[in-house]
Every structure is written in C-alpha cells, then in structure tokens.
Design an enzyme around this catalytic site. Structure first.
Site, PDB file in Angstrom:
ATOM      1  N   SER A  69     -10.460  15.247  57.304  1.00 58.47           N
ATOM      2  CA  SER A  69     -11.823  15.011  56.809  1.00 58.47           C
ATOM      3  C   SER A  69     -12.563  13.920  57.572  1.00 58.47           C
ATOM      4  CB  SER A  69     -11.793  14.649  55.324  1.00 58.47           C
ATOM      5  OG  SER A  69     -11.248  13.368  55.111  1.00 58.47           O
ATOM      6  N   LYS A 124     -13.010   7.414  53.554  1.00 55.69           N
ATOM      7  CA  LYS A 124     -14.285   8.018  53.941  1.00 55.69           C
ATOM      8  C   LYS A 124     -15.183   6.931  54.547  1.00 55.69           C
ATOM      9  CE  LYS A 124     -13.142  11.909  51.843  1.00 55.69           C
ATOM     10  NZ  LYS A 124     -12.773  13.124  52.615  1.00 55.69           N
TER      11      LYS A 124
END
Length: 234
Positions: A69, A124
């Site tokens: 990701s 993230k």
C-alpha cells in the site's frame, strides 16, 4: 514486527525467570567461581534485553512492511525503524498525547494502531492535519482547494471509479471533508491499492505510534537487497 516483539518478550521473560532462580532458589550456583563466566553472560544478556525493550517502548521500534500500500516509497520486505518519541506518547492509546516534540505534518509517513482492529499496526502517509479540507477528484488530490504535487504517488489502475464503487468507499473521488481536531487523514502512496482514511475514516491522534525513519534491512524470501538499506524514509 510482531515476531521480533514476541522474541524480545519471550527472551526477557526466560532470562528474568533464570535470574530469579539463581538469586533466590539456587544462590550457591551464582556464588560458585566455576560458574562465574556463565553467570556473567546471563547477566549481560538480561541487561541487554531490558535495555532493548526500554528503547523499543520509548525511543525507536522496528516495523516490517507487510503490504504494497505504500509502494514505491516502501516495499514488501522493507524493515524500518520508527521514531516513537517525536510525536510524544499516549498511554494505552487512550490518553491525550504528552511529551510531544512536534505534531504530525502533511507528507509525514506515520505508523499507527489500526482504528478498526487494535491488534494491527498500519503505516500510511499523512495527507491532512486538523482543519484541512481534503478532496479527491478523479485520482487528483486537493488540500484546502490547492491541487497537490505528489511525486511519491503511484496509480496501478487507469480506471476511474465513481464514488462508493470500491470496497464501499471512494477510491478515486471523495469529499470535500474537513479533518477534525485531534485527527489526521491518512492515505497510502499506492493509491489504487491502499485501505486508508478513504474507507475507515480519520485517524485519532491517540492511536499514533511514531514516524517512519529509516530502512535498515530489506529481504524477500531470505534474499537481502542491500541497495535499499539505510535509506531515510520520506
């Protein structure tokens, strides 16, 4: 990261039990000159383990990248160090943060406890800080109405999906949404393959663990890639 944590805790527990046995159950063994070398080694290992756990709890913590990701910034098989002290601390992810050197800033790469499952850690990039207005239009991100220059972002799918057509969320277009006080908007660099704030909402600052710092090792199927080692994460 979970495996390393388990090894540290198990090792510390075993050495602590050994130390207690030598101190209170078999003190004669500790006092025996014939065992001096072994006792010194055990003492050194126990102290080293305690120091390692203390550093991990307060200063830095290792983290393994489990998914794609954050590609191409971070790849599966990257082992990174996370600075825990920079953003301060929250006791049991439940109290207000304290001893903060700084607040997370836009573009920081942050490790945090996954809001929907506190047994998991996520990583993230911080896209929005409290008060920011976040909007995405056909894969293009806007913060406070300004189109963002994001050289680190990749898109693996040329398809533009309408709102609500991907995992019940808005992969390619959403907002505008305003980031709440004490919260952050997080997104993966691999935008078409990231489960982030577009789906599970804004991140409570109490769940933040630290800022990604440096890649210290990279290995896939036990094949190391030295070219990725000692790269600062940004």
């Amino acid at each position: 990261m979970e495996n390393l944590n388990q090894y540290l805790y198990i090792g510390a527990a075993i050495l602590t039990v050994v130390q207690m046995l030598l101190m209170w159950v078999f003190p004669s063994v500790r006092k025996n000159p014939a065992h001096a070398g072994t006792i010194e080694t055990l003492d050194s290992l126990w102290v080293a383990m305690v120091v390692a756990l203390s550093l991990k709890a307060v200063l830095v913590q290792p983290f393994t990248i489990p998914s794609g990701s954050m590609e191409d910034t971070l790849e599966i098989g990257d082992y990174i160090l996370v600075k825990k002290y920079e953003y301060g601390y929250s006791l049991l992810n439940a109290t207000e943060r304290f001893l903060e050197f700084k607040k997370p800033q836009r573009h920081d790469i942050v490790v945090f406890v996954f809001p929907l499952d506190h047994s998991k850690d996520y990583i993230k990039r911080c896209i929005g800080i409290p008060g920011d207005v976040i909007q995405e239009k056909n894969k293009v991100l806007y913060v406070n109405g300004v189109k963002q220059d994001e050289p680190y972002v990749i898109h693996t799918s040329p398809e533009i999906l309408p709102k609500g057509d991907y995992l019940g969320g808005n992969r390619d277009s959403f907002g505008p949404v305003t980031v709440e006080p004490g919260h952050y908007f997080m997104m993966g660099d691999n935008r078409d393959n990231s489960y982030d704030s577009r789906y599970w909402g804004q991140l409570d600052e109490k769940l933040i663990k630290g800022r990604a710092w440096v890649i210290y090792w990279h290995s896939v199927n036990f094949n190391p890639d030295l070219s990725r080692m000692f790269h600062v994460v940004n």
